[in-house]
Design a protein around this motif. Structure first.
Motif, PDB file in Angstrom:
ATOM      1  N   VAL A   5      63.692 -74.874  81.433  1.00  9.95           N
ATOM      2  CA  VAL A   5      65.191 -74.911  80.897  1.00  9.95           C
ATOM      3  C   VAL A   5      65.345 -76.165  80.067  1.00  9.95           C
ATOM      4  O   VAL A   5      65.981 -75.962  78.943  1.00  9.95           O
ATOM      5  CB  VAL A   5      66.250 -75.263  82.267  1.00  9.95           C
ATOM      6  CG1 VAL A   5      67.511 -75.443  81.334  1.00  9.95           C
ATOM      7  CG2 VAL A   5      66.190 -73.522  82.741  1.00  9.95           C
ATOM      8  N   ALA A   6      64.560 -77.187  80.218  1.00  7.62           N
ATOM      9  CA  ALA A   6      64.902 -78.388  79.269  1.00  7.62           C
ATOM     10  C   ALA A   6      64.046 -78.111  77.977  1.00  7.62           C
ATOM     11  O   ALA A   6      64.614 -78.364  76.953  1.00  7.62           O
ATOM     12  CB  ALA A   6      64.225 -79.625  80.142  1.00  7.62           C
TER      13      ALA A   6
ATOM     14  N   LEU B 100      72.156 -90.783  80.835  1.00  7.01           N
ATOM     15  CA  LEU B 100      71.060 -90.675  81.665  1.00  7.01           C
ATOM     16  C   LEU B 100      71.579 -90.481  83.010  1.00  7.01           C
ATOM     17  O   LEU B 100      72.188 -90.944  83.642  1.00  7.01           O
ATOM     18  CB  LEU B 100      70.195 -91.971  81.793  1.00  7.01           C
ATOM     19  CG  LEU B 100      69.659 -92.339  80.373  1.00  7.01           C
ATOM     20  CD1 LEU B 100      68.858 -93.571  80.373  1.00  7.01           C
ATOM     21  CD2 LEU B 100      68.443 -91.286  80.137  1.00  7.01           C
ATOM     22  N   VAL B 101      70.692 -89.104  83.662  1.00  9.72           N
ATOM     23  CA  VAL B 101      70.953 -88.998  84.979  1.00  9.72           C
ATOM     24  C   VAL B 101      69.990 -88.830  85.991  1.00  9.72           C
ATOM     25  O   VAL B 101      68.864 -88.493  85.489  1.00  9.72           O
ATOM     26  CB  VAL B 101      71.911 -87.675  85.202  1.00  9.72           C
ATOM     27  CG1 VAL B 101      73.399 -87.740  84.649  1.00  9.72           C
ATOM     28  CG2 VAL B 101      71.155 -86.520  84.489  1.00  9.72           C
ATOM     29  N   TYR B 102      70.135 -89.123  87.257  1.00  9.19           N
ATOM     30  CA  TYR B 102      68.953 -89.063  88.184  1.00  9.19           C
ATOM     31  C   TYR B 102      68.803 -87.719  88.749  1.00  9.19           C
ATOM     32  O   TYR B 102      69.959 -87.174  89.234  1.00  9.19           O
ATOM     33  CB  TYR B 102      68.989 -89.858  89.314  1.00  9.19           C
ATOM     34  CG  TYR B 102      67.552 -89.927  90.140  1.00  9.19           C
ATOM     35  CD1 TYR B 102      66.627 -90.612  89.655  1.00  9.19           C
ATOM     36  CD2 TYR B 102      67.685 -89.262  91.449  1.00  9.19           C
ATOM     37  CE1 TYR B 102      65.344 -90.382  90.600  1.00  9.19           C
ATOM     38  CE2 TYR B 102      66.630 -89.302  92.291  1.00  9.19           C
ATOM     39  CZ  TYR B 102      65.635 -89.637  91.745  1.00  9.19           C
ATOM     40  OH  TYR B 102      64.461 -89.520  92.286  1.00  9.19           O
ATOM     41  N   ASP B 103      67.780 -86.703  88.581  1.00  6.33           N
ATOM     42  CA  ASP B 103      67.725 -85.523  88.843  1.00  6.33           C
ATOM     43  C   ASP B 103      66.802 -85.559  90.105  1.00  6.33           C
ATOM     44  O   ASP B 103      65.644 -85.671  89.966  1.00  6.33           O
ATOM     45  CB  ASP B 103      67.084 -84.668  87.839  1.00  6.33           C
ATOM     46  CG  ASP B 103      67.240 -82.997  88.082  1.00  6.33           C
ATOM     47  OD1 ASP B 103      67.408 -82.749  89.081  1.00  6.33           O
ATOM     48  OD2 ASP B 103      66.939 -82.327  87.183  1.00  6.33           O
TER      49      ASP B 103
ATOM     50  N   ARG C  88      66.643 -88.014  83.559  1.00 10.92           N
ATOM     51  CA  ARG C  88      66.725 -87.339  82.536  1.00 10.92           C
ATOM     52  C   ARG C  88      67.919 -87.387  81.583  1.00 10.92           C
ATOM     53  O   ARG C  88      68.760 -87.765  82.276  1.00 10.92           O
ATOM     54  CB  ARG C  88      66.467 -85.745  82.742  1.00 10.92           C
ATOM     55  CG  ARG C  88      67.639 -85.263  83.711  1.00 10.92           C
ATOM     56  CD  ARG C  88      67.328 -83.737  84.044  1.00 10.92           C
ATOM     57  NE  ARG C  88      68.705 -83.002  84.738  1.00 10.92           N
ATOM     58  CZ  ARG C  88      69.445 -82.334  84.022  1.00 10.92           C
ATOM     59  NH1 ARG C  88      69.387 -82.221  82.754  1.00 10.92           N
ATOM     60  NH2 ARG C  88      70.452 -81.943  84.959  1.00 10.92           N
ATOM     61  N   ALA C  89      67.883 -87.141  80.368  1.00 12.84           N
ATOM     62  CA  ALA C  89      68.797 -87.499  79.420  1.00 12.84           C
ATOM     63  C   ALA C  89      69.714 -86.084  79.238  1.00 12.84           C
ATOM     64  O   ALA C  89      69.165 -84.976  79.221  1.00 12.84           O
ATOM     65  CB  ALA C  89      68.468 -87.491  78.076  1.00 12.84           C
TER      66      ALA C  89
END
Length: 55
Positions: free
Chosen positions: A14-15, A38-41, A48-49
């Motif tokens: 998807v990215a 920026l989030v932690y997946d 990831r951004a």
């Protein structure tokens, strides 16, 4: 090599698809501010951004 899970594979796919689509969509929206977060997946186990266009 890292162990690949189904969730990780889908997130990566998807990215990669978003990288091809988002520039065209962002160009069509015209003016607006881009906000990069920026989030932690947890599924990927890494940061990831996430980019948003705000009018």
């Amino acid at each position: 090599m890292a162990k690949m899970t189904r969730r990780g594979f889908l997130a990566t796919a998807v990215a990669a698809g978003a990288v091809r689509v988002v520039p065209g969509v962002a160009a069509k929206t015209g003016g607006g501010r881009r906000i990069l977060t920026l989030v932690y997946d947890k599924g990927l186990g890494m940061m990831r951004a996430v980019e948003r266009v705000v009018p």
